[in-house]
Design a protein around this motif. Structure first.
Motif, PDB file in Angstrom:
ATOM      1  N   PHE A 575      71.324  21.271  60.926  1.00 54.99           N
ATOM      2  CA  PHE A 575      72.287  20.365  60.297  1.00 54.99           C
ATOM      3  C   PHE A 575      71.639  19.639  59.107  1.00 54.99           C
ATOM      4  CE2 PHE A 575      74.237  16.159  59.878  1.00 54.99           C
ATOM      5  CZ  PHE A 575      75.548  16.508  59.636  1.00 54.99           C
ATOM      6  N   ASP A 576      70.365  19.230  59.216  1.00 52.04           N
ATOM      7  CA  ASP A 576      69.670  18.562  58.114  1.00 52.04           C
ATOM      8  C   ASP A 576      69.544  19.502  56.906  1.00 52.04           C
ATOM      9  OD1 ASP A 576      69.400  16.258  59.605  1.00 52.04           O
ATOM     10  OD2 ASP A 576      67.347  16.732  60.290  1.00 52.04           O
ATOM     11  N   ASP A 577      69.181  20.785  57.190  1.00 50.22           N
ATOM     12  CA  ASP A 577      69.067  21.765  56.089  1.00 50.22           C
ATOM     13  C   ASP A 577      70.413  21.978  55.404  1.00 50.22           C
ATOM     14  OD1 ASP A 577      66.405  22.025  56.643  1.00 50.22           O
ATOM     15  OD2 ASP A 577      66.629  23.862  57.858  1.00 50.22           O
ATOM     16  N   ILE A 578      71.444  22.102  56.213  1.00 47.41           N
ATOM     17  CA  ILE A 578      72.788  22.331  55.645  1.00 47.41           C
ATOM     18  C   ILE A 578      73.248  21.096  54.883  1.00 47.41           C
ATOM     19  CG2 ILE A 578      75.208  22.726  56.269  1.00 47.41           C
ATOM     20  CD1 ILE A 578      74.189  24.465  58.599  1.00 47.41           C
ATOM     21  N   LYS A 579      72.936  19.893  55.408  1.00 42.75           N
ATOM     22  CA  LYS A 579      73.361  18.663  54.747  1.00 42.75           C
ATOM     23  C   LYS A 579      72.653  18.540  53.371  1.00 42.75           C
ATOM     24  CE  LYS A 579      73.861  13.696  55.425  1.00 42.75           C
ATOM     25  NZ  LYS A 579      73.350  13.315  54.113  1.00 42.75           N
ATOM     26  N   TYR A 585      75.014  20.969  46.416  1.00 42.34           N
ATOM     27  CA  TYR A 585      76.293  21.531  45.949  1.00 42.34           C
ATOM     28  C   TYR A 585      77.234  20.419  45.473  1.00 42.34           C
ATOM     29  CZ  TYR A 585      75.374  26.334  47.415  1.00 42.34           C
ATOM     30  OH  TYR A 585      74.871  27.614  47.529  1.00 42.34           O
ATOM     31  N   ALA A 586      77.139  19.284  46.057  1.00 40.35           N
ATOM     32  CA  ALA A 586      77.982  18.151  45.611  1.00 40.35           C
ATOM     33  C   ALA A 586      77.580  17.712  44.207  1.00 40.35           C
ATOM     34  CB  ALA A 586      77.845  16.986  46.606  1.00 40.35           C
ATOM     35  N   GLU A 587      76.235  17.665  43.960  1.00 39.90           N
ATOM     36  CA  GLU A 587      75.771  17.318  42.606  1.00 39.90           C
ATOM     37  C   GLU A 587      76.257  18.363  41.611  1.00 39.90           C
ATOM     38  OE1 GLU A 587      71.575  16.735  42.380  1.00 39.90           O
ATOM     39  OE2 GLU A 587      71.519  15.413  44.154  1.00 39.90           O
ATOM     40  N   LEU A 588      76.142  19.666  42.014  1.00 39.00           N
ATOM     41  CA  LEU A 588      76.579  20.750  41.125  1.00 39.00           C
ATOM     42  C   LEU A 588      78.057  20.642  40.843  1.00 39.00           C
ATOM     43  CD1 LEU A 588      75.844  23.349  39.594  1.00 39.00           C
ATOM     44  CD2 LEU A 588      76.264  24.618  41.743  1.00 39.00           C
ATOM     45  N   LEU A 589      78.849  20.276  41.881  1.00 41.96           N
ATOM     46  CA  LEU A 589      80.304  20.155  41.731  1.00 41.96           C
ATOM     47  C   LEU A 589      80.636  19.024  40.769  1.00 41.96           C
ATOM     48  CD1 LEU A 589      83.170  21.004  42.533  1.00 41.96           C
ATOM     49  CD2 LEU A 589      82.998  19.433  44.520  1.00 41.96           C
ATOM     50  N   GLU A 600      68.111  22.794  35.102  1.00 41.67           N
ATOM     51  CA  GLU A 600      67.308  22.153  36.170  1.00 41.67           C
ATOM     52  C   GLU A 600      68.125  21.974  37.436  1.00 41.67           C
ATOM     53  OE1 GLU A 600      64.896  18.020  37.055  1.00 41.67           O
ATOM     54  OE2 GLU A 600      65.838  18.306  35.097  1.00 41.67           O
ATOM     55  N   LEU A 601      69.405  21.570  37.245  1.00 45.38           N
ATOM     56  CA  LEU A 601      70.276  21.365  38.410  1.00 45.38           C
ATOM     57  C   LEU A 601      70.506  22.691  39.134  1.00 45.38           C
ATOM     58  CD1 LEU A 601      72.081  19.575  40.135  1.00 45.38           C
ATOM     59  CD2 LEU A 601      73.949  19.937  38.475  1.00 45.38           C
ATOM     60  N   VAL A 602      70.762  23.705  38.385  1.00 45.02           N
ATOM     61  CA  VAL A 602      70.996  25.021  39.016  1.00 45.02           C
ATOM     62  C   VAL A 602      69.755  25.469  39.771  1.00 45.02           C
ATOM     63  CG1 VAL A 602      71.445  27.463  38.543  1.00 45.02           C
ATOM     64  CG2 VAL A 602      72.757  25.691  37.323  1.00 45.02           C
ATOM     65  N   GLU A 603      68.584  25.160  39.192  1.00 41.80           N
ATOM     66  CA  GLU A 603      67.313  25.527  39.847  1.00 41.80           C
ATOM     67  C   GLU A 603      67.146  24.818  41.186  1.00 41.80           C
ATOM     68  OE1 GLU A 603      63.227  25.219  38.047  1.00 41.80           O
ATOM     69  OE2 GLU A 603      64.271  26.253  36.417  1.00 41.80           O
ATOM     70  N   ARG A 604      67.529  23.523  41.202  1.00 42.52           N
ATOM     71  CA  ARG A 604      67.410  22.751  42.461  1.00 42.52           C
ATOM     72  C   ARG A 604      68.359  23.292  43.515  1.00 42.52           C
ATOM     73  NH1 ARG A 604      67.521  18.170  39.072  1.00 42.52           N
ATOM     74  NH2 ARG A 604      69.537  17.536  39.963  1.00 42.52           N
ATOM     75  N   VAL A 605      69.572  23.703  43.081  1.00 42.25           N
ATOM     76  CA  VAL A 605      70.553  24.278  44.042  1.00 42.25           C
ATOM     77  C   VAL A 605      70.017  25.587  44.599  1.00 42.25           C
ATOM     78  CG1 VAL A 605      72.844  25.251  44.273  1.00 42.25           C
ATOM     79  CG2 VAL A 605      72.533  23.121  43.009  1.00 42.25           C
ATOM     80  N   GLU A 606      69.479  26.423  43.733  1.00 38.62           N
ATOM     81  CA  GLU A 606      68.947  27.712  44.187  1.00 38.62           C
ATOM     82  C   GLU A 606      67.773  27.488  45.156  1.00 38.62           C
ATOM     83  OE1 GLU A 606      67.999  29.763  40.616  1.00 38.62           O
ATOM     84  OE2 GLU A 606      70.010  30.607  40.391  1.00 38.62           O
ATOM     85  N   SER A 607      66.931  26.507  44.800  1.00 39.63           N
ATOM     86  CA  SER A 607      65.777  26.213  45.668  1.00 39.63           C
ATOM     87  C   SER A 607      66.236  25.710  47.034  1.00 39.63           C
ATOM     88  CB  SER A 607      64.874  25.168  44.994  1.00 39.63           C
ATOM     89  OG  SER A 607      63.791  24.818  45.862  1.00 39.63           O
TER      90      SER A 607
END
Length: 813
Positions: A575-579, A585-589, A600-607
Motif C-alpha cells: 500500500f505504501d508503494d502504491i500510495k 501520478y497526482a503530480e503528473l495529472l 524531470e517530473l516524467v523521470e520521477r514518475v517512471e522511477s
C-alpha cells in the motif's frame, strides 16, 4: 335290572353278633331288623315279610333247623341263609333240603355275606321263574314221583347257586356229583368228569399217593384224616395251574357204601391278601426300624412292650432290658430343661391318659448312654381297643441335643446379626410384598430421619420422606419381575438437615416357594458426598483435558494468525508503494492540467513506477488477501469448535446433533492427533438429534480421541515419520445411536482389560494421565445417559471403543 335292596331279618341268640351284622348292613343301606330266638323270628316273618332271613342254626329253644321247617310251612319264597359255626356237611345238607338257600360259616365275613345276599336274591328271582315252569311240568308227571322230583330240583338249585364247589366221590374215588361251581373252578364240565377218578384230574402229583391211600382206608371205615375237618390244600385246574383251596370233607353212607362229600372254596384271593398283609407288616417293620426317631409302645400298665433300634440307642439298653422297666421308672433320671425335677404327672404316658388324646413336644433332660446328658423330645398318642378302652400309648422320642445347641447358636447369631445390621453404614429396610415395613436399621434412621419404632409397621408409601417415590416404586415393581435379581437406581431425596442428597437404592426381591414375591429388601447408600467428589473429580478431569488442549489450541490459532499478520505487513508495504506511485501520478495529472509537464517530473514518475513493481503487486496482493481470509476462517472455525465443545452443562438432556459435536471435538483436539494420525469420519447423516448432556458427551469423545492418539504414538515411537489412523463413526441402530472410535494403536492386553474402566488405572507415563478419563467417561455414558460403553481390542492391531445411547433418553431395563 339290579334287584332292589331287600329287607333282611337277622336271627341269632348272640345279641352283639346281631348288632354287628346289622350295623354293617345299615352302612350299605340295607333295611334290617333282628330276632334272638326262633319263635320271635317266626312272628316277625309273618308280620314283616322279610326278603332274606339270616338264620343261626344253634339257638336255645327252637333251633335253626326247626325254625326253618316252621317257616317253610307258611312262607315258601323267603330266602333263608343259614349261619353256622359247625363244619358238619350232614347238617348243611339237611338245612338245604329243608329249604335253606345258602349257608355261611361263622365268623361271618361281611363281603361274603353281601355276596350271599345278592346271590340269594338272584336265586329267588330264578326260583320263582323256575317254579312257574315246574308247576306246569309237575302236572304232567306221575303223582308218585312228585316228592322225589321236588327234592332233586331243590338240591340242584342249591348246589348250582352256591359259590363253592361241591364234589362227591364214591368209595372207588369215582366222581358221582359235580356242581356248576366245580365246573367254573376246575374248568371241567360235569359230563367230562362224572364217573372218572378224581385223582387223575384235580389232585396235584404231590398229594396223589396219600390221596389214594386215604380213599382205600375210607372205603372200609368212612374215616380219614380230613373227614369232618376243614383244611387248606392246593388243587389243579384243567390248564394244569395249581391254586390254593379250602376243603371241608364229610362222609355219607348210601346203600351200604361210603361216599365222600367235599365242599371246596377257591382261596386264591384270600392268600394274595394274606401275602400282601404279611408284606405290609414286614414293610412297616422295616420302616419302623429305619426311622431316625425312637419309637416304642407302652401297655396300659405302663410297661414298655415294643421299641425300635433307635429307641434302644436313645435309651442305651436292649429291648429285653427295656421290657423290664415301666415307663415312669425313677431310674430314668429325668429333669426339666431348667434343671427342676420332672414330676410324675408330666410324663407323656400320664398326660396322654389325662388328656385322652395326643401330646406333642414334651422336652426334658436325661442321661445319655455315654454317661453325659441329652435333651429329648417326645410325641405320644393313646391306643384304644375296639370298645374304646385305653390300652396304652405309642410314642416317638428324639435326641434333640444338637438341635437345641444349634438353636442356641442360631439365637446368638441372630443377636449378632441384629448388632451387625445396626452397625452397618447402609440403610436396610425389609418390607413385605405390600411394602409394609418389617425392619428399619439405625443407618436408615440417620439417613431418613425416622426412628425404627415410627417406621416398623407403617407402609413405605406413608413415610414422611421427601424423595422421588415414583422412581422408587418403579424400581420396586421392576425388581419383582427380575426373578430375584437385584436392581439398583439413584434417587434424589432431601436429607434430614434439609439439604438435597442422592441415595443409591438397591432392591432385592425376597422369593417364596410359589416363586412370587414374598417381600423386598431395600439397601440404601447415601452417596451425596461421593457425587460431590465425583463432580469435583469430573471437573478436575475436564480442566486437565482443557489444560492439555490449551497449548495445542493456542498453536492451532497462532499458525493462521501468523500468516494473517505476515500478509497484513506485506499489504501495508504494498500500500505504501502504491500510495507513493499514486502521489507521483497526482503530480503528473496536475502538471498536465496546468500544461507544466517537465522531463524531470516524467523521470520521477517512471522511477516511482519501476520502484513499486506494479506487476508483482498485482499478482501477490490478491493471494495475500485470500490467504488472510482463510486464516481468519480457520481461527473462526477453531473458536466455534471451542464454543461447541464448551457447551454449558445442564440438569436435563437436550436434543443435539452429535455429528457436529464430534466434528467440533476433532477440531479442537487437532494438535493432539495431527502429528501421529490421520483422522477419518463416517457420520450417519440420517441419525437425527440425540438426547444427551452435550458438555459431558464432548468430554467423553475428547478422552477417547486423546487416548487413541497416545496409543498410536506409543506404538509408532518418538520421532517416527509414520502416521496411524483414527476413525470415528456414527450410526442409527433401532432405538439407539452408536458411536465408535477406532484406532490403529498397539491394543489392550488381556491382563489389563478388566481394569480399563477402574478409577486411577493408567498405563501412561507419569504426567500424561491420571487414570480417570475412561472411568469418568463410562460413568457419564452408563449412569447419566442410561447407555452402554464397551470395547474390543486386539494386541498389535488397535482398539475400538463403542458408545450406545438410547434415542428415547431412557436406560435399558
Amino acid at each position: 335290572m339290579k334287584n332292589p335292596k331287600p329287607k333282611i331279618l337277622i336271627v341269632d341268640d348272640e345279641v352283639e353278633a346281631c348288632k354287628a351284622i346289622g350295623l354293617a348292613l345299615k352302612a350299605k343301606k340295607y333295611n334290617n331288623f333282628s330276632a334272638h330266638n326262633g319263635a320271635d323270628a317266626i312272628e316277625i316273618i309273618k308280620n314283616q315279610k322279610p326278603d332274606v332271613v339270616l338264620l343261626d342254626i344253634r339257638m336255645p329253644g327252637i333251633d335253626g333247623i326247626e325254625t326253618l321247617q316252621r317257616i317253610r310251612k307258611f312262607d315258601k319264597h323267603c330266602i333263608i341263609i343259614m349261619l353256622t359255626g359247625v363244619d358238619n356237611p350232614d347238617t348243611i345238607i339237611t338245612a338245604i333240603r329243608e329249604g335253606a338257600g345258602d349257608f355261611i360259616r361263622k365268623p361271618v365275613m361281611f363281603p361274603t355275606l353281601l355276596h350271599a345276599i345278592d346271590i340269594a336274591m338272584d336265586k329267588r328271582h330264578l326260583t320263582l321263574e323256575n317254579r312257574r315252569y315246574q308247576d306246569k311240568l309237575e302236572e304232567l308227571v306221575l303223582q308218585q314221583t312228585k316228592d322225589i322230583r321236588d327234592s332233586e330240583a331243590r338240591l340242584k338249585a342249591v348246589t348250582s347257586s352256591v359259590n363253592d364247589a361241591i364234589i362227591m366221590i364214591d368209595d372207588h374215588d369215582l366222581v358221582i356229583f359235580w356242581n356248576p361251581a366245580a365246573e367254573l373252578m376246575f374248568q371241567y364240565t360235569a359230563d367230562g368228569i362224572l364217573g372218572r377218578k378224581l385223582s387223575e384230574f384235580i389232585i396235584p402229583e404231590k398229594y396223589r399217593e396219600s390221596h389214594e391211600t386215604s380213599v382205600e382206608a375210607f372205603s372200609h371205615t368212612g374215616k380219614g384224616k380230613v373227614i369232618n375237618n376243614t383244611v387248606e390244600l392246593s388243587a389243579l385246574r384243567k390248564d394244569n395251574t395249581e391254586f390254593p383251596i379250602e376243603l371241608s370233607l364229610s362222609a355219607i353212607k348210601i346203600a351200604g357204601q361210603w361216599n365222600a362229600v367235599g365242599i371246596i372254596r377257591d382261596i386264591t384271593a384270600r392268600k394274595i391278601a394274606e401275602e400282601k398283609f404279611r408284606d405290609n407288616e414286614e414293610r412297616l417293620a422295616r420302616i419302623v426300624e429305619t426311622i431316625a426317631e425312637g419309637i416304642y409302645i407302652v401297655d396300659r400298665s405302663g410297661k414298655i412292650v415294643f421299641a425300635n433300634k433307635e429307641a434302644e440307642s436313645i435309651f442305651g439298653m436292649s429291648r429285653d432290658e427295656l421290657r423290664k422297666r415301666s415307663y415312669n421308672d425313677n431310674r430314668w433320671s429325668v429333669r426339666k430343661l431348667d434343671g427342676e425335677p420332672f414330676s410324675e404327672e408330666d410324663y407323656p404316658f400320664n398326660r396322654v391318659q389325662k388328656m385322652n388324646g395326643p401330646v406333642h413336644g414334651i422336652e426334658f433332660i436325661t442321661n445319655d448312654p455315654a454317661g453325659g446328658e441329652m435333651i429329648v423330645s417326645v410325641n405320644a398318642a393313646p391306643l384304644y381297643d375296639s370298645s374304646g378302652a385305653f390300652q396304652g400309648m405309642v410314642a416317638t422320642q428324639a435326641n434333640i441335643t444338637e438341635r437345641k445347641r444349634a438353636e442356641r447358636q442360631l439365637s446368638l447369631a441372630h443377636i449378632e446379626n441384629e448388632q451387625l445390621l445396626s452397625a452397618l453404614p447402609l440403610a436396610l429396610v425389609s418390607m413385605d410384598k405390600d411394602l409394609l415395613i418389617l425392619k428399619w436399621n439405625n443407618a436408615a434412621e440417620s439417613t431418613m430421619g425416622i426412628k425404627p419404632e415410627d417406621a416398623v409397621g407403617s407402609n413405605l408409601r406413608d413415610l414422611a420422606i421427601d424423595w422421588d417415590f415414583d422412581k422408587l416404586n418403579n424400581l420396586i415393581n421392576s425388581g419383582g419381575k427380575t426373578g430375584g435379581r437385584a436392581v439398583t437406581e439413584e434417587i434424589s431425596f432431601t436429607k434430614p438437615d434439609g439439604k438435597p442428597g442422592f441415595l443409591n437404592v438397591t432392591i432385592n426381591t425376597l422369593p417364596q416357594r410359589s416363586h412370587d414375591s414374598a417381600g423386598f429388601l431395600l439397601v440404601g447408600e447415601d452417596i451425596t458426598e461421593r457425587r460431590i467428589l465425583e463432580s469435583q473429580l469430573s471437573q478436575a478431569q475436564k480442566l486437565e483435558s482443557i489444560g492439555s488442549l490449551a497449548a495445542g489450541i493456542a498453536h492451532e490459532i497462532n499458525t493462521p494468525t501468523q500468516f494473517v499478520g505476515d500478509n497484513t505487513h506485506f499489504l501495508k508495504g504494498a500500500f505504501d508503494d502504491i500510495k507513493n506511485l499514486l502521489d507521483k501520478y497526482a503530480e503528473l495529472l496536475t502538471a498536465c492540467k496546468e500544461n507544466k509537464i517537465t522531463g524531470e517530473l516524467v523521470e520521477r514518475v517512471e522511477s516511482a513506477t519501476e520502484e513499486a513493481d506494479i506487476d508483482f503487486l498485482a499478482e501477490e496482493i490478491p493471494k495475500a488477501i485470500e490467504a488472510s481470509l482463510r486464516g481468519v476462517e480457520r481461527v473462526s472455525t477453531i473458536v466455534k469448535a471451542m464454543k461447541d465443545f464448551s457447551h454449558p452443562g445442564s440438569k436435563e438432556k437436550s436434543l443435539v446433533d452429535i455429528n457436529v459435536m464430534i466434528d467440533s471435538t476433532i477440531t479442537i483436539s487437532r494438535n493432539e492427533w495431527k502429528y501421529v494420525a490421520e483422522m477419518h469420519t463416517d457420520f450417519d447423516q440420517n441419525l437425527g438429534l440425540v438426547p444427551c448432556y452435550p458438555d459431558e458427551f464432548n468430554q467423553v469423545i475428547l478422552n477417547l480421541i486423546t487416548n487413541a492418539s497416545h496409543a498410536i504414538g506409543e506404538k509408532l515411537g518418538e520421532g517416527s515419520d509414520e502416521k496411524g489412523t483414527i476413525t470415528i463413526r456414527t450410526k442409527k441402530e433401532a432405538k439407539h445411536a452408536l458411536i465408535t472410535v477406532e484406532d490403529s494403536g498397539g491394543g489392550i492386553t488381556d491382563s489389563i482389560k478388566e481394569k480399563v474402566f477402574d478409577h486411577f488405572f493408567t498405563t501412561k507415563q507419569v504426567g500424561r494421565g491420571t487414570g480417570q478419563g475412561l472411568s469418568i467417561s463410562r460413568s457419564i455414558i452408563v449412569e447419566k445417559h442410561g447407555g452402554e460403553m464397551f470395547f474390543t481390542s486386539e494386541v498389535g492391531k488397535g482398539t475400538i471403543f463403542t458408545i450406545r445411547l438410547p434415542l428415547d433418553g431412557r436406560a435399558d431395563n
